[in-house]
Design a protein around this motif. Structure first.
Motif, PDB file in Angstrom:
ATOM      1  N   THR A 236      60.637  18.972  18.087  1.00  0.00           N
ATOM      2  CA  THR A 236      62.022  18.752  18.519  1.00  0.00           C
ATOM      3  C   THR A 236      62.848  20.027  18.554  1.00  0.00           C
ATOM      4  N   GLY A 237      62.423  21.057  17.803  1.00  0.00           N
ATOM      5  CA  GLY A 237      63.197  22.287  17.759  1.00  0.00           C
ATOM      6  C   GLY A 237      62.949  23.185  18.956  1.00  0.00           C
ATOM      7  N   LYS A 238      63.654  24.307  18.972  1.00  0.00           N
ATOM      8  CA  LYS A 238      63.485  25.273  20.052  1.00  0.00           C
ATOM      9  C   LYS A 238      62.150  25.991  19.910  1.00  0.00           C
ATOM     10  N   ILE A 239      61.575  26.352  21.027  1.00  0.00           N
ATOM     11  CA  ILE A 239      60.265  26.991  21.026  1.00  0.00           C
ATOM     12  C   ILE A 239      60.363  28.510  20.901  1.00  0.00           C
ATOM     13  N   GLU A 240      61.517  29.108  21.240  1.00  0.00           N
ATOM     14  CA  GLU A 240      61.648  30.567  21.208  1.00  0.00           C
ATOM     15  C   GLU A 240      61.495  31.146  19.804  1.00  0.00           C
ATOM     16  N   PRO A 241      62.141  30.582  18.764  1.00  0.00           N
ATOM     17  CA  PRO A 241      61.925  31.132  17.417  1.00  0.00           C
ATOM     18  C   PRO A 241      60.468  31.079  16.972  1.00  0.00           C
ATOM     19  N   VAL A 242      59.754  30.037  17.380  1.00  0.00           N
ATOM     20  CA  VAL A 242      58.340  29.923  17.020  1.00  0.00           C
ATOM     21  C   VAL A 242      57.549  31.062  17.662  1.00  0.00           C
ATOM     22  N   LYS A 243      57.806  31.334  18.915  1.00  0.00           N
ATOM     23  CA  LYS A 243      57.107  32.426  19.594  1.00  0.00           C
ATOM     24  C   LYS A 243      57.423  33.775  18.950  1.00  0.00           C
ATOM     25  N   GLU A 244      58.675  33.976  18.559  1.00  0.00           N
ATOM     26  CA  GLU A 244      59.070  35.241  17.941  1.00  0.00           C
ATOM     27  C   GLU A 244      58.391  35.428  16.585  1.00  0.00           C
ATOM     28  N   ASN A 245      58.316  34.362  15.789  1.00  0.00           N
ATOM     29  CA  ASN A 245      57.666  34.484  14.481  1.00  0.00           C
ATOM     30  C   ASN A 245      56.171  34.761  14.622  1.00  0.00           C
ATOM     31  N   LEU A 246      55.543  34.166  15.613  1.00  0.00           N
ATOM     32  CA  LEU A 246      54.125  34.453  15.835  1.00  0.00           C
ATOM     33  C   LEU A 246      53.918  35.920  16.211  1.00  0.00           C
ATOM     34  N   GLN A 247      54.806  36.482  17.002  1.00  0.00           N
ATOM     35  CA  GLN A 247      54.696  37.898  17.350  1.00  0.00           C
ATOM     36  C   GLN A 247      54.954  38.795  16.139  1.00  0.00           C
ATOM     37  N   VAL A 248      55.910  38.412  15.289  1.00  0.00           N
ATOM     38  CA  VAL A 248      56.189  39.198  14.079  1.00  0.00           C
ATOM     39  C   VAL A 248      54.965  39.217  13.174  1.00  0.00           C
ATOM     40  N   CYS A 249      54.343  38.058  12.980  1.00  0.00           N
ATOM     41  CA  CYS A 249      53.168  37.999  12.103  1.00  0.00           C
ATOM     42  C   CYS A 249      52.017  38.840  12.658  1.00  0.00           C
ATOM     43  N   GLN A 250      51.858  38.839  13.936  1.00  0.00           N
ATOM     44  CA  GLN A 250      50.729  39.536  14.532  1.00  0.00           C
ATOM     45  C   GLN A 250      50.992  41.034  14.731  1.00  0.00           C
ATOM     46  N   ILE A 251      52.173  41.386  15.189  1.00  0.00           N
ATOM     47  CA  ILE A 251      52.446  42.777  15.545  1.00  0.00           C
ATOM     48  C   ILE A 251      53.040  43.557  14.370  1.00  0.00           C
ATOM     49  N   GLU A 252      54.091  43.026  13.742  1.00  0.00           N
ATOM     50  CA  GLU A 252      54.794  43.778  12.697  1.00  0.00           C
ATOM     51  C   GLU A 252      54.124  43.630  11.327  1.00  0.00           C
ATOM     52  N   LEU A 253      53.626  42.464  11.002  1.00  0.00           N
ATOM     53  CA  LEU A 253      53.016  42.272   9.690  1.00  0.00           C
ATOM     54  C   LEU A 253      51.526  42.581   9.699  1.00  0.00           C
ATOM     55  N   GLY A 254      50.916  42.578  10.858  1.00  0.00           N
ATOM     56  CA  GLY A 254      49.526  43.004  10.957  1.00  0.00           C
ATOM     57  C   GLY A 254      48.495  41.947  10.639  1.00  0.00           C
ATOM     58  N   PHE A 255      48.820  40.689  10.747  1.00  0.00           N
ATOM     59  CA  PHE A 255      47.836  39.629  10.505  1.00  0.00           C
ATOM     60  C   PHE A 255      46.992  39.412  11.756  1.00  0.00           C
ATOM     61  N   GLN A 256      45.728  39.050  11.535  1.00  0.00           N
ATOM     62  CA  GLN A 256      44.824  38.728  12.635  1.00  0.00           C
ATOM     63  C   GLN A 256      45.077  37.298  13.112  1.00  0.00           C
ATOM     64  N   ARG A 257      44.548  36.979  14.281  1.00  0.00           N
ATOM     65  CA  ARG A 257      44.770  35.659  14.866  1.00  0.00           C
ATOM     66  C   ARG A 257      44.226  34.554  13.984  1.00  0.00           C
ATOM     67  N   ASN A 258      43.020  34.757  13.435  1.00  0.00           N
ATOM     68  CA  ASN A 258      42.450  33.719  12.567  1.00  0.00           C
ATOM     69  C   ASN A 258      43.239  33.596  11.262  1.00  0.00           C
ATOM     70  N   GLU A 259      43.798  34.715  10.765  1.00  0.00           N
ATOM     71  CA  GLU A 259      44.634  34.661   9.556  1.00  0.00           C
ATOM     72  C   GLU A 259      45.942  33.913   9.828  1.00  0.00           C
ATOM     73  N   ILE A 260      46.500  34.116  11.007  1.00  0.00           N
ATOM     74  CA  ILE A 260      47.714  33.377  11.364  1.00  0.00           C
ATOM     75  C   ILE A 260      47.426  31.887  11.433  1.00  0.00           C
ATOM     76  N   GLN A 261      46.271  31.511  11.958  1.00  0.00           N
ATOM     77  CA  GLN A 261      45.904  30.092  12.007  1.00  0.00           C
ATOM     78  C   GLN A 261      45.875  29.486  10.602  1.00  0.00           C
ATOM     79  N   GLN A 262      45.268  30.187   9.648  1.00  0.00           N
ATOM     80  CA  GLN A 262      45.189  29.689   8.276  1.00  0.00           C
ATOM     81  C   GLN A 262      46.577  29.612   7.639  1.00  0.00           C
ATOM     82  N   ILE A 263      47.398  30.623   7.863  1.00  0.00           N
ATOM     83  CA  ILE A 263      48.741  30.623   7.275  1.00  0.00           C
ATOM     84  C   ILE A 263      49.570  29.465   7.820  1.00  0.00           C
TER      85      ILE A 263
END
Length: 449
Positions: free
Chosen positions: A320-347
């Motif tokens: 029900t919420g906006k999709i833009e914040p979700v996309k931004e957080n996924l980019q932060v986890c992957q680009i700025e925090l350095g998590f891998q795709r499989n690690e993001i899935q687990q988190i």
């Protein structure tokens, strides 16, 4: 007065009058002027000039010559139309059979008897012109007494009657609160009984106007029954409608279609009830939007159908919420925090709230855990719940353990302290089992910070 005897007394008008004959009537009877009535009960006949004026008026108007009554008032004559007098008699109650009034007759005229019961009264002019008044029952309707007009607003009443009058408060045309309408609206009153907080509802855009236009029996009742069938508990209906009053204006068939879609995606009844209760706006979204949102999480995170379903069950506001914040957080986890795709899935599967968390807070917490405490990425992946904790709590406990020499977060080392124990235990348990110190020592240390 001469004539046939009447069976009951006649009630003449207060001022009897006569009708001057027209020129056509005088020609037929061969008489130039009407004869004066006998006795002193009637006023004197009009003058010659007045009769001529009346005749000229009749000729000038064309068609049938109108009849007039002459009435004497203060020594003067006035001419009244016959229909005017006839309507006055009807209003005075003289048009019924029991109160028939006959106009004065000329000499030699046949007497006019009283009208029978329920029949119209008869009025004869001196020239022999006969007018029949409609019966009182025909004018009013003998059985139509319910049509009697109400009392006038200017009618004088007693003080006792005035005290007994209860004036209901006027419905305000415009108001900033729904409280002014509760006593006038059955819908609002029953919603209050259900536990709806109208003070919160009126803060939502156009929600108050919506509730005022709804009928409880026609519009609201069917939605309440639908919510109960979905699985919303009775004690949750009030809080649910407080958060989402707009569902009361939705089409019932559309709501049922959305629930049927969730069932087609293998969501159980209890799971749908949990999702609807925790995300009240869920059923306002169309089937197309729900399908697109489920497809986004499945494809963006690379999750299976089962894991995608578990994700939205744990955090249904992702739908029900906006999709833009979700996309931004996924980019932060992957680009700025350095998590891998499989690690993001687990988190995300362990802590779905990370998708809707504040980016600033997310980066500050990661910076302290990774750069100050030295927690590697794979450890943060195993205990992602630490991102939901307050940074101040993490800092205070870590500094106290470092002061005691017990800050050990490597599972391969003795006296290992997991991140879950660090942030989840209450202060008393943390001091006794993890820090091996008293609560007083912990409080004294906090005073030095």
């Amino acid at each position: 007065m001469r004539g046939a005897a009447r069976s009951e007394p006649v009630r003449p008008p207060a001022r009897p009058c006569r009708v001057p004959p027209s020129a056509a009537e005088r020609a037929e009877r061969g008489s130039a002027a009407p004869a004066a009535p006998r006795g002193g009960a009637h006023p004197a006949a009009p003058t010659r000039r007045e009769r001529e004026r009346a005749t000229e008026r009749g000729r000038g108007g064309g068609g049938a010559t109108p009849s007039f009554y002459n009435t004497r008032r203060e020594g003067r004559f006035c001419l009244l139309p016959l229909h005017f007098l006839r309507s006055g008699l009807a209003r005075a109650g003289l048009g019924s059979g029991a109160h028939t009034w006959a106009a004065p007759r000329r000499a030699g005229e046949a007497p006019v008897g009283p009208a029978g019961p329920g029949q119209g009264g008869t009025v004869s002019s001196p020239a022999g012109f006969t007018e029949r008044l409609p019966a009182w029952g025909a004018l009013r309707g003998e059985d139509d007494w319910d049509d009697i007009p109400p009392s006038s607003a200017l009618e004088v009443i007693s003080e006792e009657e005035a005290v007994q009058i209860i004036a209901e408060p006027l419905l305000p045309i415009q108001s900033s609160t729904l409280r002014d309408y509760v006593d006038h609206s059955e819908t609002l009153a029953k919603l209050v009984h259900l536990g709806v907080d109208l003070s919160q509802v009126e803060k939502r855009q156009k929600a108050g106007q919506l509730l005022l236009t709804l009928d409880f029996e026609k519009d609201v009742k069917k939605i309440l029954l639908f919510l109960k069938d979905v699985g919303v508990e009775d004690n949750q209906l009030g809080p649910f409608l407080t958060k989402n009053p707009y569902i009361l204006g939705e089409d019932l068939e559309a709501l049922e279609t959305r629930v049927a879609y969730l069932k087609s995606k293998k969501f159980g009844k209890s799971e749908i009830a949990q999702m609807v209760s925790r995300a009240p706006y869920l059923l306002l979204f169309s089937v197309e939007r729900l399908d697109n949102r489920l497809g986004f999480f499945k494809n963006e995170l690379g999750l299976s159908v089962k894991k995608t379903k578990d994700l939205v069950i744990r955090l249904p506001r992702l739908l029900t919420g906006k999709i833009e914040p979700v996309k931004e957080n996924l980019q932060v986890c992957q680009i700025e925090l350095g998590f891998q795709r499989n690690e993001i899935q687990q988190i995300v599967c362990k802590t779905p709230k990370i998708l809707t968390a504040s980016k600033k807070r997310l980066k500050q917490t990661f910076d302290y855990l990774h750069n100050v405490m030295g927690i590697p990425h794979h450890m943060l992946t195993r205990f992602p719940q630490v991102f939901n904790s307050k940074l101040l709590r993490i800092r205070e406990r870590h500094m106290f353990l470092a002061f005691l020499g017990r800050a050990q977060y490597d599972p391969a080392q003795p006296s290992y302290i997991s991140l879950d124990q660090l942030v989840s235990l209450p202060d008393e348990v943390f001091c006794a089992e993890i820090a091996k110190a008293s609560m007083q020592d912990f409080e004294n240390f906090l005073k030095t910070l």
